[in-house]
Scaffold this motif. Structure first.
Motif, mmCIF file in Angstrom:
data_model
loop_
_atom_site.group_PDB
_atom_site.id
_atom_site.type_symbol
_atom_site.label_atom_id
_atom_site.label_comp_id
_atom_site.label_asym_id
_atom_site.label_seq_id
_atom_site.Cartn_x
_atom_site.Cartn_y
_atom_site.Cartn_z
ATOM 1 N N ALA A 94 0.829 -1.207 0.000
ATOM 2 C CA ALA A 94 0.000 0.000 0.000
ATOM 3 C C ALA A 94 0.862 1.256 0.000
ATOM 4 C CB ALA A 94 -0.923 -0.008 1.213
ATOM 5 N N TYR A 95 1.987 1.223 0.691
ATOM 6 C CA TYR A 95 2.854 2.401 0.752
ATOM 7 C C TYR A 95 3.678 2.548 -0.522
ATOM 8 C CZ TYR A 95 1.402 1.669 5.526
ATOM 9 O OH TYR A 95 0.640 1.457 6.651
ATOM 10 N N ARG A 96 3.922 1.450 -1.206
ATOM 11 C CA ARG A 96 4.549 1.529 -2.532
ATOM 12 C C ARG A 96 3.585 2.173 -3.518
ATOM 13 N NH1 ARG A 96 6.134 -3.735 -0.450
ATOM 14 N NH2 ARG A 96 8.362 -3.652 0.056
ATOM 15 N N PHE A 278 -13.024 8.012 6.852
ATOM 16 C CA PHE A 278 -12.393 7.110 7.809
ATOM 17 C C PHE A 278 -10.878 7.245 7.739
ATOM 18 C CE2 PHE A 278 -13.905 5.299 3.882
ATOM 19 C CZ PHE A 278 -12.743 4.835 3.280
ATOM 20 N N HIS A 279 -10.183 6.519 8.599
ATOM 21 C CA HIS A 279 -8.730 6.615 8.716
ATOM 22 C C HIS A 279 -8.038 6.219 7.409
ATOM 23 C CE1 HIS A 279 -5.094 7.007 11.053
ATOM 24 N NE2 HIS A 279 -4.698 5.783 10.738
ATOM 25 N N ILE A 280 -7.196 7.112 6.910
ATOM 26 C CA ILE A 280 -6.421 6.914 5.680
ATOM 27 C C ILE A 280 -7.330 6.511 4.521
ATOM 28 C CG2 ILE A 280 -4.290 5.937 4.706
ATOM 29 C CD1 ILE A 280 -3.900 7.579 7.201
ATOM 30 N N PHE A 281 -8.378 7.281 4.325
ATOM 31 C CA PHE A 281 -9.261 7.074 3.178
ATOM 32 C C PHE A 281 -8.537 7.330 1.862
ATOM 33 C CE2 PHE A 281 -9.495 11.517 4.308
ATOM 34 C CZ PHE A 281 -9.530 12.182 3.095
ATOM 35 N N GLN A 282 -7.394 8.031 1.922
ATOM 36 C CA GLN A 282 -6.606 8.303 0.714
ATOM 37 C C GLN A 282 -6.101 7.020 0.062
ATOM 38 O OE1 GLN A 282 -6.132 9.557 3.733
ATOM 39 N NE2 GLN A 282 -5.762 11.753 3.711
ATOM 40 N N ALA A 284 -7.788 4.681 -0.875
ATOM 41 C CA ALA A 284 -8.714 4.298 -1.950
ATOM 42 C C ALA A 284 -8.290 4.871 -3.289
ATOM 43 C CB ALA A 284 -10.129 4.755 -1.602
ATOM 44 N N ALA A 285 -7.256 5.700 -3.287
ATOM 45 C CA ALA A 285 -6.688 6.272 -4.517
ATOM 46 C C ALA A 285 -7.772 6.979 -5.331
ATOM 47 C CB ALA A 285 -5.966 5.198 -5.319
ATOM 48 N N LYS A 286 -8.070 6.469 -6.526
ATOM 49 C CA LYS A 286 -9.035 7.135 -7.396
ATOM 50 C C LYS A 286 -10.415 6.483 -7.364
ATOM 51 C CE LYS A 286 -5.350 8.697 -10.473
ATOM 52 N NZ LYS A 286 -4.811 8.713 -11.858
ATOM 53 N N MET A 287 -10.626 5.563 -6.438
ATOM 54 C CA MET A 287 -11.899 4.832 -6.388
ATOM 55 C C MET A 287 -12.991 5.606 -5.667
ATOM 56 S SD MET A 287 -10.752 0.867 -5.799
ATOM 57 C CE MET A 287 -9.807 1.197 -4.298
ATOM 58 N N ALA A 294 -8.500 14.419 -2.231
ATOM 59 C CA ALA A 294 -7.375 14.518 -1.309
ATOM 60 C C ALA A 294 -6.049 14.517 -2.060
ATOM 61 C CB ALA A 294 -7.425 13.374 -0.301
ATOM 62 N N TRP A 295 -5.933 13.648 -3.056
ATOM 63 C CA TRP A 295 -4.677 13.585 -3.810
ATOM 64 C C TRP A 295 -4.491 14.823 -4.692
ATOM 65 C CZ3 TRP A 295 -0.657 10.852 -2.615
ATOM 66 C CH2 TRP A 295 -0.825 9.684 -1.853
#
Length: 308
Positions: A94-96, A278-282, A284-287, A294-295
């Motif tokens: 996920a962090y990659r 919710f926590h770290i909703f980012q 979800a990327a582009k979904m 956010a991005w």
């Protein structure tokens, strides 16, 4: 700044997370270490997209991964990403993915992600020591402090602020900016939202066994130490910060209170609260509409840093 009410898709994902967390007893599995073992064995090997190169850098106590664009690389600045995981979770795919997104929204900046040591095997100050080491490695490679953006999610967001506390206290030059997603800044769990959002946080709510009550990293140290809970430090001299957080998070106060304190001490802070998130909703990327926004916001913040 507060974003509009959660989208339908955002609400569906939020409810799915809540059901999954409750049904699988995630909190108890975190507490007994079972979840960390499952994550470590369940992930497939990372396949680096063709547009990037990924270099593994061996340090004395940990490794780092440097993601770079093959074409049109942006050398104006570089991003030091400090991953989340509650100081007990190591590097994950996920962090990659986050590194790739940071590269995309920054128009080609390289991203260095340390796989810093984590508890319980390596409690405080291991993570901070490795973050300092990664920062110093960038300086040794010829980057100037004003070219470094430090980004982090959850524990990594708190670690980014702890790193800056350390740099100030040791007379070092600071990075040009901080991007913090739902930063974990108060390991005493004293903020108002730990109670007000207890029933509605889909990831950490309705239990005291969750990751945000894990004390493996703190050990015998004072949880109010600014290097553990940066909330309690002095923010004077800090670089501009972008803080993003969801309104349903038990960690909401960690962002709101830090933003208020830093602003009161003269720091430029943009705090964005995404309603219903919710926590770290980012992740979800582009979904999700919210994660896309956010991005985009992160990209605009980086553009501002480039102009300063």
């Amino acid at each position: 700044m507060r974003e509009n009410e959660a989208s339908i898709r955002g609400r569906v994902v939020r409810d799915l997370i809540a059901h999954t967390t409750n049904d699988l007893l995630i909190g108890k599995k975190i507490k007994n270490g079972e979840l960390r073992k499952q994550i470590g064995t369940a992930e497939p090997p990372w396949k680096c997209p063709e547009c990037f190169t990924m270099q593994t850098i061996e340090m004395e106590h940990f490794t780092m991964e440097l993601l770079e664009s093959k074409e049109n690389a942006n050398r104006d600045k570089i991003i030091l990403q400090l991953h989340g995981g509650g100081y007990v979770g190591a590097m994950r795919n996920a962090y990659r993915m986050f590194a790739g997104l940071y590269n995309e929204v920054s128009h080609g900046m390289s991203v260095l992600t340390p796989d810093y040591r984590v508890a319980p095997e390596h409690p405080y100050p291991a993570a901070l020591e490795d973050a300092v080491c990664a920062y110093e490695w960038l300086l040794a490679q010829g980057w100037f402090s004003e070219q470094i953006i430090v980004a982090g999610d959850s524990a990594g967001g708190g670690l980014a602020m702890a790193l800056c506390h350390y740099l100030i206290n040791h007379g070092r030059q600071l990075p040009c900016g901080i991007i913090a997603m739902s930063p974990w800044t108060d390991l005493t769990a004293s903020g108002e939202s730990y109670d007000t959002n207890y029933e509605r946080d889909p990831l950490f709510g309705k239990t005291r066994d969750s990751l945000i009550y894990n004390r493996d990293y703190v050990g015998d140290h004072d949880p109010m130490d600014e290097y553990i809970s940066p909330m309690f430090g002095d923010f004077r001299g800090f670089p501009p910060m972008l803080i993003q957080v969801g309104s349903y998070e038990m960690l909401l106060s960690d962002s709101v209170d830090v933003a208020a304190k830093a602003r009161g001490q003269g720091v430029k802070v943009r705090l964005s609260i995404y309603d219903g998130m919710f926590h770290i909703f980012q992740m979800a990327a582009k979904m999700l509409p919210e994660s896309r926004k956010a991005w985009v916001e992160i990209g605009k913040f980086i553009e501002i840093l480039l102009r300063e």
